[in-house]
Design a protein around this motif. Structure first.
Motif, PDB file in Angstrom:
ATOM      1  N   GLU A  98       3.986   4.782  -4.758  1.00 20.88           N
ATOM      2  CA  GLU A  98       3.922   5.949  -3.878  1.00 20.88           C
ATOM      3  C   GLU A  98       5.327   6.438  -3.517  1.00 20.88           C
ATOM      4  N   THR A  99       6.218   5.487  -3.182  1.00 19.74           N
ATOM      5  CA  THR A  99       7.586   5.868  -2.798  1.00 19.74           C
ATOM      6  C   THR A  99       8.274   6.630  -3.937  1.00 19.74           C
ATOM      7  N   THR A 100       8.094   6.135  -5.152  1.00 21.19           N
ATOM      8  CA  THR A 100       8.771   6.779  -6.284  1.00 21.19           C
ATOM      9  C   THR A 100       8.141   8.144  -6.576  1.00 21.19           C
ATOM     10  N   GLN A 108      10.182 -16.514  -1.283  1.00 20.45           N
ATOM     11  CA  GLN A 108       9.450 -15.474  -2.021  1.00 20.45           C
ATOM     12  C   GLN A 108      10.423 -14.598  -2.817  1.00 20.45           C
ATOM     13  N   ARG A 109      11.551 -14.301  -2.188  1.00 21.64           N
ATOM     14  CA  ARG A 109      12.522 -13.416  -2.843  1.00 21.64           C
ATOM     15  C   ARG A 109      13.074 -14.103  -4.104  1.00 21.64           C
ATOM     16  N   ARG A 110      13.354 -15.448  -3.982  1.00 19.94           N
ATOM     17  CA  ARG A 110      13.867 -16.172  -5.157  1.00 19.94           C
ATOM     18  C   ARG A 110      12.857 -16.111  -6.290  1.00 19.94           C
ATOM     19  N   PRO A 163      14.109  10.536   2.698  1.00 21.22           N
ATOM     20  CA  PRO A 163      13.881   9.101   2.428  1.00 21.22           C
ATOM     21  C   PRO A 163      12.411   8.771   2.675  1.00 21.22           C
ATOM     22  N   PRO A 164      11.661   8.312   1.664  1.00 27.10           N
ATOM     23  CA  PRO A 164      10.235   8.055   1.894  1.00 27.10           C
ATOM     24  C   PRO A 164      10.018   7.113   3.082  1.00 27.10           C
ATOM     25  N   ALA A 165      10.850   6.049   3.163  1.00 28.10           N
ATOM     26  CA  ALA A 165      10.754   5.153   4.333  1.00 28.10           C
ATOM     27  C   ALA A 165      11.615   5.776   5.428  1.00 28.10           C
ATOM     28  N   TRP A 166      11.080   6.783   6.124  1.00 30.61           N
ATOM     29  CA  TRP A 166      11.871   7.559   7.087  1.00 30.61           C
ATOM     30  C   TRP A 166      12.139   6.761   8.356  1.00 30.61           C
ATOM     31  N   LEU A 210       0.091  -6.875  -5.761  1.00 34.96           N
ATOM     32  CA  LEU A 210      -0.324  -5.713  -4.966  1.00 34.96           C
ATOM     33  C   LEU A 210       0.865  -5.089  -4.238  1.00 34.96           C
ATOM     34  N   THR A 211       1.776  -5.937  -3.761  1.00 35.30           N
ATOM     35  CA  THR A 211       2.964  -5.439  -3.055  1.00 35.30           C
ATOM     36  C   THR A 211       3.782  -4.546  -3.975  1.00 35.30           C
ATOM     37  N   PHE A 212       4.054  -5.017  -5.178  1.00 35.60           N
ATOM     38  CA  PHE A 212       4.866  -4.221  -6.116  1.00 35.60           C
ATOM     39  C   PHE A 212       4.128  -2.942  -6.489  1.00 35.60           C
ATOM     40  N   PHE A 213       2.834  -3.115  -6.744  1.00 32.40           N
ATOM     41  CA  PHE A 213       2.055  -1.993  -7.233  1.00 32.40           C
ATOM     42  C   PHE A 213       1.973  -0.878  -6.196  1.00 32.40           C
ATOM     43  N   GLY A 227      20.724  -5.473   3.238  1.00 35.67           N
ATOM     44  CA  GLY A 227      20.663  -6.904   3.534  1.00 35.67           C
ATOM     45  C   GLY A 227      19.617  -7.616   2.705  1.00 35.67           C
ATOM     46  N   ALA A 228      19.165  -8.756   3.219  1.00 33.91           N
ATOM     47  CA  ALA A 228      18.258  -9.609   2.449  1.00 33.91           C
ATOM     48  C   ALA A 228      16.913  -8.931   2.186  1.00 33.91           C
ATOM     49  N   ARG A 229      16.531  -7.949   3.036  1.00 30.48           N
ATOM     50  CA  ARG A 229      15.239  -7.302   2.852  1.00 30.48           C
ATOM     51  C   ARG A 229      15.357  -5.968   2.144  1.00 30.48           C
ATOM     52  N   LYS A 230      16.533  -5.723   1.571  1.00 28.33           N
ATOM     53  CA  LYS A 230      16.714  -4.466   0.843  1.00 28.33           C
ATOM     54  C   LYS A 230      15.678  -4.374  -0.285  1.00 28.33           C
TER      55      LYS A 230
HETATM   56  C1  HEM Z   1      12.247   5.568  -4.357  1.00 30.67           C
HETATM   57  C2  HEM Z   1      11.482   4.513  -4.292  1.00 30.67           C
HETATM   58  C3  HEM Z   1      11.565   3.455  -3.237  1.00 30.67           C
HETATM   59  C4  HEM Z   1      12.038   3.529  -1.944  1.00 30.67           C
HETATM   60  C5  HEM Z   1      12.640   4.732  -1.236  1.00 30.67           C
HETATM   61  C6  HEM Z   1      11.884   2.218  -1.372  1.00 30.67           C
HETATM   62  C7  HEM Z   1      12.280   1.896  -0.085  1.00 30.67           C
HETATM   63  C8  HEM Z   1      12.259   0.613   0.419  1.00 30.67           C
HETATM   64  C9  HEM Z   1      12.815   0.226   1.691  1.00 30.67           C
HETATM   65  C10 HEM Z   1      13.479   1.154   2.695  1.00 30.67           C
HETATM   66  C11 HEM Z   1      12.621  -1.112   1.829  1.00 30.67           C
HETATM   67  C12 HEM Z   1      13.076  -1.981   3.000  1.00 30.67           C
HETATM   68  C13 HEM Z   1      12.044  -1.935   4.111  1.00 30.67           C
HETATM   69  C14 HEM Z   1      12.529  -2.625   5.372  1.00 30.67           C
HETATM   70  O1  HEM Z   1      13.616  -3.190   5.415  1.00 30.67           O
HETATM   71  O2  HEM Z   1      11.771  -2.566   6.367  1.00 30.67           O
HETATM   72  C15 HEM Z   1      11.908  -1.572   0.651  1.00 30.67           C
HETATM   73  C16 HEM Z   1      11.515  -2.876   0.436  1.00 30.67           C
HETATM   74  C17 HEM Z   1      10.779  -3.275  -0.655  1.00 30.67           C
HETATM   75  N1  HEM Z   1      10.446  -2.520  -1.762  1.00 30.67           N
HETATM   76 FE1  HEM Z   1      10.949  -0.592  -2.070  1.00 30.67          FE
HETATM   77  N2  HEM Z   1      11.302   1.396  -2.292  1.00 30.67           N
HETATM   78  C18 HEM Z   1      11.114   2.088  -3.456  1.00 30.67           C
HETATM   79  C19 HEM Z   1      10.586   1.619  -4.637  1.00 30.67           C
HETATM   80  C20 HEM Z   1      10.113   0.352  -4.844  1.00 30.67           C
HETATM   81  C21 HEM Z   1       9.578  -0.160  -6.080  1.00 30.67           C
HETATM   82  C22 HEM Z   1       9.496   0.644  -7.376  1.00 30.67           C
HETATM   83  C23 HEM Z   1       9.170  -1.438  -5.852  1.00 30.67           C
HETATM   84  C24 HEM Z   1       8.526  -2.437  -6.789  1.00 30.67           C
HETATM   85  C25 HEM Z   1       8.161  -2.208  -8.016  1.00 30.67           C
HETATM   86  C26 HEM Z   1       9.464  -1.745  -4.467  1.00 30.67           C
HETATM   87  C27 HEM Z   1       9.199  -2.933  -3.850  1.00 30.67           C
HETATM   88  C28 HEM Z   1       9.705  -3.299  -2.617  1.00 30.67           C
HETATM   89  C29 HEM Z   1       9.546  -4.629  -2.043  1.00 30.67           C
HETATM   90  C30 HEM Z   1       8.792  -5.794  -2.668  1.00 30.67           C
HETATM   91  C31 HEM Z   1      10.230  -4.621  -0.824  1.00 30.67           C
HETATM   92  C32 HEM Z   1      10.385  -5.789   0.150  1.00 30.67           C
HETATM   93  C33 HEM Z   1      11.685  -6.518  -0.174  1.00 30.67           C
HETATM   94  C34 HEM Z   1      11.944  -7.715   0.723  1.00 30.67           C
HETATM   95  O3  HEM Z   1      11.526  -7.707   1.900  1.00 30.67           O
HETATM   96  O4  HEM Z   1      12.599  -8.662   0.232  1.00 30.67           O
HETATM   97  N3  HEM Z   1      10.037  -0.638  -3.893  1.00 30.67           N
HETATM   98  N4  HEM Z   1      11.708  -0.516  -0.191  1.00 30.67           N
END
Ligand code: HEM
Length: 486
Positions: free
Chosen positions: A268-270, A103-105, A327-330, A260-263, A394-397
């Motif tokens: 919300e985080t941003t 999925q990441r690729r 950090p939104p993801a606290w 939906l994931t991206f949206f 890491g890979a899930r960053k």
């Molecule tokens: C300030 C804004 C953002 C913060 C603080 C943030 C934070 C995070 C964190 C902490 C993770 C890792 C979660 C984990 O390891 O359990 C994550 C993953 C992810 N984020 Fe963000 N995010 C932000 C913006 C965005 C945006 C703008 C998008 C897409 C347009 C996005 C899409 C994703 C996706 C798809 C993943 C999963 C990646 C993977 O598992 O390969 N995020 N985010």
């Protein structure tokens, strides 16, 4: 063979004040951040009980990093992910290890730096339009305003400008319902979640409608697969060259889950990050003043553009520091897939591990005066990849980190260029701990900086966004001055 030199997870110290049946449920529900910070005295790990189940919270940056880097063993899963999957399916952020690499690729090309420059142009225009829609003396519901800004900008960058206004409005409304109901549903036991309440009907309707709208957009795009230079075009065109036949693409259901994931994951985080940054600027007028000076010097009367990003050093540091403090993801969780060792402790398969950026970012042995807002702490220092983890590692960053940073820096610049922000009332504003570290309820007062009439050009920019995202001709032009290393 069992390693006898390691201790079992049951030997990890239990956090104090566990109640007989409830464990730590009460302090966690009453004030989750105070509870988490009360654990900062534990250097490596500590056990927390919620009713009959327990989880180990990792307090050490290097062990946290080991968990992030070993995503095969410390995988995504468990009840929190089951709730998230209700809305976004098995997309990139929720899928388990066996599905993740592929999925990441397939998703990575959507966030290539050459695409970011085009997205940056949309962000700059959306931010100028939002800042141009306010009036002198307004008291803003900051979180609400930032949510509409990032939702619009995300829609534009994902689906280009071709969305009819009515579809856009519907998506905005449905998103608001889903986001506000989400945390409550996560915390509600399964039996109660199924009760046919009015709130549940609203939530189900919004979810169904948003999914249908996205399915409709995908069907249209399949019928016209030319490059619209948006996220969806890249997802539709993505090919997994490492698949068996070298031609595997996302099917419609997978496309919908990723969209939906991206949206929902991105906007919300941003929005929250921006709201906290505005709060910190309002309560630190000296930094706000310096940011205004940087904005004037860099823009020098010109329209905000992604090409300005490399010169917006203070704006970038403000965002970096905001993500440290809020950090939104606290908190993040992982499930241990098979018996594993971490920091000299044996974990059984099925154990739950908790990671907390909030805890690490506020540890006094890792940051000087950790509770102080000081963007200049980043002046000569790059964020450390073990102790600064607002985007995970890491890979899930986070795949959208540069996307979010670009959007946040441009939005802050557009707002501060035009408005002075001051707090309303004299009570300190506290985060609401939800799925994210929410800024819900934050209000700030606006004072226009320029003499009236000077901003007419921008005010007219408050018209609906319509132009589509253009691909960059300058690879890396929108590269963010903040670099978060892997
Ligand atoms: C300030 C804004 C953002 C913060 C603080 C943030 C934070 C995070 C964190 C902490 C993770 C890792 C979660 C984990 O390891 O359990 C994550 C993953 C992810 N984020 Fe963000 N995010 C932000 C913006 C965005 C945006 C703008 C998008 C897409 C347009 C996005 C899409 C994703 C996706 C798809 C993943 C999963 C990646 C993977 O598992 O390969 N995020 N985010």
């Amino acid at each position: 063979m069992t390693d006898t030199s390691t201790a079992s997870a049951e030997s990890v110290p239990l956090a104090p004040r566990a109640w007989p049946l409830l464990g730590h449920a009460l302090p966690l529900l009453r004030d989750p951040l105070a509870f988490i910070m009360s654990l900062s005295g534990y250097r490596e790990m500590v056990r927390v009980r919620l009713g009959p189940s327990s989880a180990v919270m990792i307090c050490d940056p290097d062990l946290t990093r080991q968990v992030f880097l070993n995503d095969r063993t410390f995988d995504k899963g468990g009840p929190i992910y089951d709730r998230i999957r209700e809305v976004i399916g098995d997309g990139l952020s929720t899928c388990a290890y066996p599905l993740h690499r592929r999925q990441r690729r397939l998703c990575q090309p959507s966030f290539h730096p050459t695409r970011l420059a085009g997205y940056g142009a949309v962000f700059a225009r959306a931010a100028a339009a939002k800042a141009g829609s306010w009036r002198d003396g307004d008291v803003l519901d900051v979180t609400q305003e930032m949510m509409t800004l990032t939702t619009r900008a995300t829609m534009e960058t994902m689906f280009s400008g071709a969305l009819p206004a009515e579809t856009m409005q519907r998506c905005l409304a449905d998103t608001a319902v889903i986001v506000s109901a989400f945390f409550r549903r996560m915390m509600t036991p399964a039996l109660l979640r199924r009760l046919p309440t009015r709130q549940k009907r609203r939530y189900d309707d919004a979810r169904t409608r948003l999914a249908a709208t996205i399915a409709e957009i995908i069907a249209e795009r399949r019928a016209d697969p030319t490059d619209h230079a948006d996220l969806l075009s890249t997802l539709v065109a993505a090919v997994d060259e490492e698949s068996e036949d070298g031609r595997r693409q996302l099917n419609d259901a997978e496309l919908a889950d990723e969209a939906l994931t991206f949206f929902l994951g991105g906007m919300e985080t941003t929005a929250i990050t921006l709201a906290w940054a505005l709060h910190l600027l309002a309560t630190n007028p000296d930094v706000q003043h310096r940011l205004k000076a940087e904005t004037d010097r860099v823009l020098a009367g010109k329209k905000l553009d992604p090409a300005h990003l490399p010169s917006l050093g203070l704006a970038s540091r403000v965002v970096t520091e905001t993500l440290r403090l809020y950090p939104p993801a606290w908190m993040m969780t992982r499930v241990v897939r098979e018996d594993a060792e971490l920091g000299g402790v044996r974990f059984k398969g099925g154990s739950t591990i908790v990671l907390s950026p909030y805890l690490l970012h506020r540890r006094a042995d890792l940051y000087d005066e950790p509770d102080r807002f000081d963007p200049d702490r980043w002046l000569d220092a790059q964020p450390d990849r073990a102790t600064y983890i607002p985007f995970g590692a890491g890979a899930r960053k986070c795949i959208g980190d540069q996307f979010a940073l670009t959007e946040a820096i441009l939005a802050l610049t557009a707002i501060v260029e035009r408005w002075e922000l001051t707090p309303v009332g004299d009570q300190p504003f506290q985060p609401k701990v939800e799925t994210s570290l929410s800024s819900r309820g934050l209000r700030l007062r606006l004072t226009e900086r320029r003499p009236s009439g000077a901003g007419d050009a921008e005010r007219s920019a408050a018209a609906p966004l319509s132009a589509s995202v253009q691909p960059s001709t300058q690879p890396g032009a929108a590269a963010c001055p903040v670099k978060h290393g892997k």
